[in-house]
Scaffold this motif. Structure first.
Motif, PDB file in Angstrom:
ATOM      1  N   GLY A  66       0.829  -1.200   0.000  1.00  0.00           N
ATOM      2  CA  GLY A  66       0.000   0.000   0.000  1.00  0.00           C
ATOM      3  C   GLY A  66       0.857   1.239   0.000  1.00  0.00           C
ATOM      4  N   ALA A  67       0.561   2.165   0.917  1.00  0.00           N
ATOM      5  CA  ALA A  67       1.257   3.449   0.929  1.00  0.00           C
ATOM      6  C   ALA A  67       1.599   3.885   2.343  1.00  0.00           C
ATOM      7  N   GLN A  68       2.695   4.619   2.444  1.00  0.00           N
ATOM      8  CA  GLN A  68       3.094   5.278   3.680  1.00  0.00           C
ATOM      9  C   GLN A  68       3.330   6.749   3.349  1.00  0.00           C
ATOM     10  N   ILE A  69       2.726   7.632   4.139  1.00  0.00           N
ATOM     11  CA  ILE A  69       2.913   9.072   3.956  1.00  0.00           C
ATOM     12  C   ILE A  69       3.270   9.650   5.312  1.00  0.00           C
ATOM     13  N   GLY A  70       4.475  10.191   5.425  1.00  0.00           N
ATOM     14  CA  GLY A  70       4.942  10.765   6.679  1.00  0.00           C
ATOM     15  C   GLY A  70       6.300  11.404   6.486  1.00  0.00           C
ATOM     16  N   ILE A  71       6.871  11.944   7.556  1.00  0.00           N
ATOM     17  CA  ILE A  71       8.206  12.537   7.459  1.00  0.00           C
ATOM     18  C   ILE A  71       9.233  11.447   7.208  1.00  0.00           C
ATOM     19  N   VAL A  72       9.155  10.350   7.993  1.00  0.00           N
ATOM     20  CA  VAL A  72      10.042   9.203   7.809  1.00  0.00           C
ATOM     21  C   VAL A  72       9.173   7.968   7.613  1.00  0.00           C
ATOM     22  N   ASN A  73       9.448   7.205   6.560  1.00  0.00           N
ATOM     23  CA  ASN A  73       8.724   5.967   6.267  1.00  0.00           C
ATOM     24  C   ASN A  73       9.742   4.845   6.157  1.00  0.00           C
ATOM     25  N   TYR A  74       9.415   3.691   6.781  1.00  0.00           N
ATOM     26  CA  TYR A  74      10.351   2.572   6.785  1.00  0.00           C
ATOM     27  C   TYR A  74       9.591   1.270   6.580  1.00  0.00           C
ATOM     28  N   THR A  75      10.117   0.425   5.706  1.00  0.00           N
ATOM     29  CA  THR A  75       9.619  -0.938   5.562  1.00  0.00           C
ATOM     30  C   THR A  75      10.781  -1.851   5.188  1.00  0.00           C
ATOM     31  N   LYS A  76      10.751  -3.067   5.698  1.00  0.00           N
ATOM     32  CA  LYS A  76      11.783  -4.038   5.339  1.00  0.00           C
ATOM     33  C   LYS A  76      11.564  -4.564   3.934  1.00  0.00           C
ATOM     34  N   ALA A  77      10.299  -4.811   3.589  1.00  0.00           N
ATOM     35  CA  ALA A  77       9.975  -5.371   2.275  1.00  0.00           C
ATOM     36  C   ALA A  77       8.751  -4.655   1.720  1.00  0.00           C
ATOM     37  N   CYS A  78       8.729  -4.481   0.394  1.00  0.00           N
ATOM     38  CA  CYS A  78       7.615  -3.795  -0.245  1.00  0.00           C
ATOM     39  C   CYS A  78       7.244  -4.527  -1.535  1.00  0.00           C
ATOM     40  N   PRO A  79       6.451  -5.609  -1.423  1.00  0.00           N
ATOM     41  CA  PRO A  79       6.031  -6.305  -2.631  1.00  0.00           C
ATOM     42  C   PRO A  79       5.196  -5.434  -3.569  1.00  0.00           C
ATOM     43  N   GLY A  80       4.526  -4.427  -3.024  1.00  0.00           N
ATOM     44  CA  GLY A  80       3.740  -3.514  -3.851  1.00  0.00           C
ATOM     45  C   GLY A  80       3.339  -2.305  -3.045  1.00  0.00           C
ATOM     46  N   GLY A  81       3.777  -1.130  -3.464  1.00  0.00           N
ATOM     47  CA  GLY A  81       3.392   0.068  -2.750  1.00  0.00           C
ATOM     48  C   GLY A  81       4.376   1.193  -2.971  1.00  0.00           C
ATOM     49  N   PHE A  82       4.126   2.301  -2.237  1.00  0.00           N
ATOM     50  CA  PHE A  82       5.004   3.454  -2.371  1.00  0.00           C
ATOM     51  C   PHE A  82       5.026   4.242  -1.071  1.00  0.00           C
ATOM     52  N   GLN A  83       6.000   5.165  -0.989  1.00  0.00           N
ATOM     53  CA  GLN A  83       6.171   6.014   0.173  1.00  0.00           C
ATOM     54  C   GLN A  83       6.340   7.467  -0.275  1.00  0.00           C
ATOM     55  N   ILE A  84       5.773   8.394   0.509  1.00  0.00           N
ATOM     56  CA  ILE A  84       5.954   9.819   0.279  1.00  0.00           C
ATOM     57  C   ILE A  84       6.390  10.435   1.600  1.00  0.00           C
ATOM     58  N   GLY A  85       7.570  11.083   1.597  1.00  0.00           N
ATOM     59  CA  GLY A  85       8.080  11.708   2.809  1.00  0.00           C
ATOM     60  C   GLY A  85       9.474  12.253   2.607  1.00  0.00           C
ATOM     61  N   LEU A  86      10.043  12.815   3.682  1.00  0.00           N
ATOM     62  CA  LEU A  86      11.403  13.347   3.589  1.00  0.00           C
ATOM     63  C   LEU A  86      12.440  12.236   3.502  1.00  0.00           C
ATOM     64  N   ALA A  87      12.252  11.162   4.252  1.00  0.00           N
ATOM     65  CA  ALA A  87      13.161  10.018   4.220  1.00  0.00           C
ATOM     66  C   ALA A  87      12.327   8.753   4.063  1.00  0.00           C
ATOM     67  N   ASN A  88      12.519   8.034   2.972  1.00  0.00           N
ATOM     68  CA  ASN A  88      11.740   6.831   2.666  1.00  0.00           C
ATOM     69  C   ASN A  88      12.684   5.645   2.547  1.00  0.00           C
ATOM     70  N   PHE A  89      12.480   4.646   3.407  1.00  0.00           N
ATOM     71  CA  PHE A  89      13.345   3.479   3.431  1.00  0.00           C
ATOM     72  C   PHE A  89      12.565   2.245   2.992  1.00  0.00           C
ATOM     73  N   ILE A  90      13.005   1.603   1.926  1.00  0.00           N
ATOM     74  CA  ILE A  90      12.540   0.274   1.538  1.00  0.00           C
ATOM     75  C   ILE A  90      13.800  -0.584   1.500  1.00  0.00           C
ATOM     76  N   MET A  91      13.993  -1.390   2.539  1.00  0.00           N
ATOM     77  CA  MET A  91      15.273  -2.051   2.743  1.00  0.00           C
ATOM     78  C   MET A  91      15.579  -3.137   1.719  1.00  0.00           C
ATOM     79  N   ASP A  92      14.569  -3.743   1.072  1.00  0.00           N
ATOM     80  CA  ASP A  92      14.857  -4.760   0.065  1.00  0.00           C
ATOM     81  C   ASP A  92      14.924  -4.168  -1.344  1.00  0.00           C
ATOM     82  N   ASN A  93      14.998  -2.849  -1.444  1.00  0.00           N
ATOM     83  CA  ASN A  93      15.086  -2.168  -2.725  1.00  0.00           C
ATOM     84  C   ASN A  93      16.543  -2.036  -3.149  1.00  0.00           C
ATOM     85  N   GLN A  94      16.798  -1.829  -4.431  1.00  0.00           N
ATOM     86  CA  GLN A  94      18.160  -1.637  -4.913  1.00  0.00           C
ATOM     87  C   GLN A  94      18.797  -0.413  -4.266  1.00  0.00           C
ATOM     88  N   ILE A  95      18.028   0.653  -4.125  1.00  0.00           N
ATOM     89  CA  ILE A  95      18.465   1.858  -3.410  1.00  0.00           C
ATOM     90  C   ILE A  95      17.511   2.011  -2.228  1.00  0.00           C
TER      91      ILE A  95
END
Length: 188
Positions: free
Chosen positions: A149-178
């Motif tokens: 789904g989606a995360q909207i905040g100043i800092v967003n963090y997820t270990k894995a994101c099979p489908g979704g997006f983040q909007i914020g100042l710092a967005n962490f998707i740990m299983d992403n290439q970046i």
């Protein structure tokens, strides 16, 4: 020139605050989730279900106690806690749904669901769920082990994101290439 220096200093101070909030959040999430190999915390059995739970703060509420399944509305002035939520949970400071949340959690400070959150978690401080199927929005920090789904905040963090997006100042998707991308991040 003096205006530019003041502006640059305020940007550095804001970035420092965001980083400090993120470190506090990471430490808090480690305390909440602990080591993944450790045995899972046993969840209390439910007393039954209720369509309406109202109170000052769980367990000082009607119905009394925290082991209720709520199929409807739970409203507490300070703190709300239930086992299973199917509906809306509103807490003045915080909310917890121990087994699963399907609906809306809204609180001033934070919402916490140690398992699946289906729907919308909204707070000014932060939201935490193991797996999110929907939206987490906060003026602070959003945390999920797995995001669908989606995360909207100043800092967003997820270990894995099979489908979704983040909007914020710092967005962490740990299983992403970046793993860290500011403003907008999605799995690619």
């Amino acid at each position: 020139e003096r205006h530019m220096t003041r502006h640059t200093n305020s940007i550095h101070m804001a970035a420092g605050r965001v980083f400090t909030l993120f470190l506090i959040f990471c430490a808090t999430s480690q305390m909440l989730y602990g080591n993944e190999k450790s045995p899972t915390k046993a969840v209390s059995a439910s007393y039954g279900y209720t369509a309406l739970a109202v109170g000052i703060g769980t367990p000082v509420a009607l119905p009394w106690g925290r082991n209720w399944d709520v199929f409807g509305l739970e409203f507490n002035l300070v703190y709300g806690e239930c086992q299973l939520l199917r509906g809306v949970q509103v807490g003045g400071i915080a909310n917890v749904a121990n087994r699963e949340m399907r609906g809306v959690q809204a609180a001033f400070l934070f919402d916490y669901t140690p398992v699946d959150a289906w729907g919308w978690q909204f707070s000014l401080g932060g939201n935490v769920a193991k797996r999110v199927f929907g939206l987490q929005s906060a003026f602070g920090i959003n945390f999920a082990e797995e995001l669908h789904g989606a995360q909207i905040g100043i800092v967003n963090y997820t270990k894995a994101c099979p489908g979704g997006f983040q909007i914020g100042l710092a967005n962490f998707i740990m299983d992403n290439q970046i793993p860290l991308i500011p403003i907008f991040n999605c799995y690619f």
